[in-house]
Design a protein around this motif. Sequence first.
Motif: not given
Length: 76
Positions: A56-59, A50-53, A26-27, A12-13
């Motif tokens: 799954l952390f954001f389910t 973070l710029a990218e993570k 997300v794409t 995720a960006k």
Amino acid sequence: MNSLENILNQKAKFMRLQKGVAYYAVTVPYSEKLYSFPVPVKDIKDDILLAEKNALFFTQHIRQAIHDGTFLKEAA
């Protein structure tokens, strides 16, 4: 594997921070389009934006955004 599982297996960006809400994107598989979803900053607590993570952390946030209709395609 369904579409949600495909989404959760990517990064995720971070897109922007606006009025206490962080927006990550997300794409979506097969469309190659970026879709954003809101993450209230209060849910992040002491974590770092973070710029990218891993998505799954954001389910929970992704599922909620799909349910609420706030899982939106980003402008090109």
